[in-house]
Design a protein around this motif. Structure first.
Motif, PDB file in Angstrom:
ATOM      1  N   GLY A   1      -2.390  -4.736   1.635  1.00  0.00           N
ATOM      2  CA  GLY A   1      -0.979  -5.094   1.503  1.00  0.00           C
ATOM      3  C   GLY A   1      -0.089  -4.271   2.407  1.00  0.00           C
ATOM      4  O   GLY A   1       0.839  -4.799   3.029  1.00  0.00           O
ATOM      5  N   ALA A   2      -0.379  -2.970   2.522  1.00  0.00           N
ATOM      6  CA  ALA A   2       0.435  -2.103   3.384  1.00  0.00           C
ATOM      7  C   ALA A   2       0.305  -2.531   4.849  1.00  0.00           C
ATOM      8  O   ALA A   2       1.291  -2.503   5.607  1.00  0.00           O
TER       9      ALA A   2
ATOM     10  N   ARG B   1       2.416  -6.671  10.191  1.00  0.00           N
ATOM     11  CA  ARG B   1       1.553  -7.708  10.758  1.00  0.00           C
ATOM     12  C   ARG B   1       2.187  -8.378  11.970  1.00  0.00           C
ATOM     13  O   ARG B   1       1.489  -8.776  12.903  1.00  0.00           O
TER      14      ARG B   1
ATOM     15  N   SER C   1      -7.988  -4.725   8.684  1.00  0.00           N
ATOM     16  CA  SER C   1      -8.213  -5.416   7.410  1.00  0.00           C
ATOM     17  C   SER C   1      -9.668  -5.838   7.274  1.00  0.00           C
ATOM     18  O   SER C   1     -10.304  -5.652   6.212  1.00  0.00           O
TER      19      SER C   1
ATOM     20  N   THR D   1      -1.140 -10.583  -1.672  1.00  0.00           N
ATOM     21  CA  THR D   1      -2.498 -10.107  -1.403  1.00  0.00           C
ATOM     22  C   THR D   1      -2.948  -9.101  -2.456  1.00  0.00           C
ATOM     23  O   THR D   1      -4.078  -9.186  -2.983  1.00  0.00           O
TER      24      THR D   1
ATOM     25  N   ALA E   1       2.333  -9.242   1.379  1.00  0.00           N
ATOM     26  CA  ALA E   1       1.715  -8.006   0.898  1.00  0.00           C
ATOM     27  C   ALA E   1       1.541  -8.032  -0.613  1.00  0.00           C
ATOM     28  O   ALA E   1       0.454  -7.726  -1.139  1.00  0.00           O
TER      29      ALA E   1
ATOM     30  N   ASP F   1       6.939 -10.700   5.104  1.00  0.00           N
ATOM     31  CA  ASP F   1       5.913  -9.645   5.132  1.00  0.00           C
ATOM     32  C   ASP F   1       5.692  -9.069   3.740  1.00  0.00           C
ATOM     33  O   ASP F   1       4.542  -8.884   3.299  1.00  0.00           O
TER      34      ASP F   1
ATOM     35  N   LEU G   1      -0.031  -5.465   5.978  1.00  0.00           N
ATOM     36  CA  LEU G   1       0.731  -6.692   6.218  1.00  0.00           C
ATOM     37  C   LEU G   1       2.212  -6.434   6.478  1.00  0.00           C
ATOM     38  O   LEU G   1       2.910  -7.312   6.998  1.00  0.00           O
ATOM     39  N   LEU G   2       2.684  -5.260   6.134  1.00  0.00           N
ATOM     40  CA  LEU G   2       4.088  -4.952   6.390  1.00  0.00           C
ATOM     41  C   LEU G   2       4.380  -4.799   7.883  1.00  0.00           C
ATOM     42  O   LEU G   2       5.539  -4.854   8.294  1.00  0.00           O
TER      43      LEU G   2
END
Length: 392
Positions: free
Chosen positions: A68-69, A74, A85, A40, A37, A33, A71-72
């Motif tokens: 990016g945040a 996801r 997104s 990206t 992030a 993750d 994706l933590l």
């Protein structure tokens, strides 16, 4: 006889092992993750700078940090991350004229969501985004048709690749889960079989010896009370040893092998033979070679084969004599148990019970062979187990 210490070697992974595996998986997931992030954020900002953006803090960097945040988290909320997104990218393009793409900034979100059961909605969202991007970029057609086609079809191919990669990754994960589950079930079945063999060996031998002593006590109770008392004491000793073995077996199954005694092996053959002699069977033990060099698994198997064969002799054959021969050879261990009980010189077949089946399975698990059947003057059990070479 002693407690089965080696039994747990083939046991399925316990709760602590599975918990450790899950913890390792979560740790690896968080690393992935974070990597997505960071990648990206770096790529989005790099593309913005490369396309001539002079003030990335005006929109590019905040958008990159937001993507990016997201994706933590996801893996926990894949569809929510994807929708937020895509919405952020829409808002960015509405507020800024930018050559930045539509699909690739949210590539990780598409890849993750495509691996879920909502893959159809992922495709719908992606196609909607592509259609809007194609319409939004229509003014490029007159100036540079090739660029427009690359922009439109390139992002379409990227979307297809991301969905396909997500589906393939999810299928791979499911296949891995199925394989692990199958392996766990196989280990559990092997353990159940091992437990069944151990319990059978302990109980069958104990009942055979105790039965003989009880018969002696019943026959001599009136005329020879001292002899009857001695037979009952021997039966009680055998029963106590069996209970100790069964208690240790249950301890292994509940708590693992720590603190239990080692498996009985060839070093215990003397006690095994002595117990059969005390039950009235004239047993002769022949040892050839250095039995102390026999590897532990083969040594345990030899003990169990002798134990089961003598128990069968006491229970079924009506034999008065038996011979046990164990040999350590360069690349194998052989064991043979013969008696003078009910045999068939014509070589007729024999109905196999759980005892013979268990012996054969135990020996076969070590790559060896076992035969059991009538011999010229009784019944014979022969086993050969391959072992590492050593001087005879």
């Amino acid at each position: 006889m002693a407690a089965p210490h080696a039994l747990s070697a083939a046991a399925p992974a316990g709760p602590s092992a599975r918990s450790s595996a899950r913890s390792s998986t979560r740790h690896t997931g968080w690393i992935a993750d974070l990597a997505f992030a960071v990648l990206t954020v770096v790529l989005f900002v790099a593309v913005a700078l490369a396309t001539g953006v002079h003030n990335p803090w005006d929109g590019q960097i905040p958008l990159a940090l937001f993507l990016g945040a997201l994706l933590l988290v996801r893996r926990r909320w894949p569809m929510t991350v994807l929708l937020l997104s895509v919405a952020a990218v829409f808002a960015y393009h509405l507020a800024h004229f930018s050559p930045a793409g539509w699909i690739w900034p949210v590539a990780a979100a598409y890849f993750t969501a495509a691996g879920t059961s909502r893959v159809r909605w992922v495709v719908v969202v992606g196609v909607a985004e592509l259609v809007y991007s194609a319409v939004d970029a229509r003014m490029i057609i007159d100036r540079n048709l090739v660029r427009y086609l690359i922009h439109t079809f390139g992002e379409g191919l990227l979307l297809a690749a991301l969905v396909a990669a997500g589906l393939a990754y999810a299928a791979s994960q499911r296949r891995g889960d199925l394989l692990r589950e199958a392996e766990y079930r196989a280990r559990a079945a092997e353990e159940r079989l091992s437990v069944a063999r151990e319990v059978h060996d302990i109980v069958a031998h104990t009942l055979a010896v105790v039965g003989v002593h009880l018969n002696v006590a019943a026959d001599t109770l009136r005329e020879e009370p001292a002899e009857a008392a001695a037979a009952l004491r021997l039966a009680q000793d055998v029963r106590n040893r069996a209970m100790k073995d069964l208690d240790s077996l249950i301890t292994v199954l509940r708590e693992g092998p720590a603190g239990t005694e080692p498996q009985p092996d060839v070093s215990s053959l003397g006690a095994l033979v002595a117990g059969a002699r005390a039950a009235g069977l004239d047993v002769t033990l022949h040892e050839h070679g250095d039995l102390s060099t026999i590897p532990a698994p083969a040594s345990v198997a030899v003990h169990r084969v002798v134990q089961e064969a003598l128990a069968n002799t006491l229970r079924h054959s009506g034999a008065t004599m038996a011979e046990v021969a164990v040999g350590r050879h360069a690349r194998s261990v052989t064991v043979e148990i013969t008696d003078n009980g009910k045999g068939d010189s014509s070589g007729g077949g024999v109905a196999e019970g759980n005892g013979i089946t268990g012996m054969r399975e135990r020996v076969r698990a070590l790559g060896g062979t076992l035969t059991a059947g009538p011999a010229a003057r009784g019944f014979a059990v022969r086993a050969e187990i391959p072992v590492a070479g050593s001087p005879e």
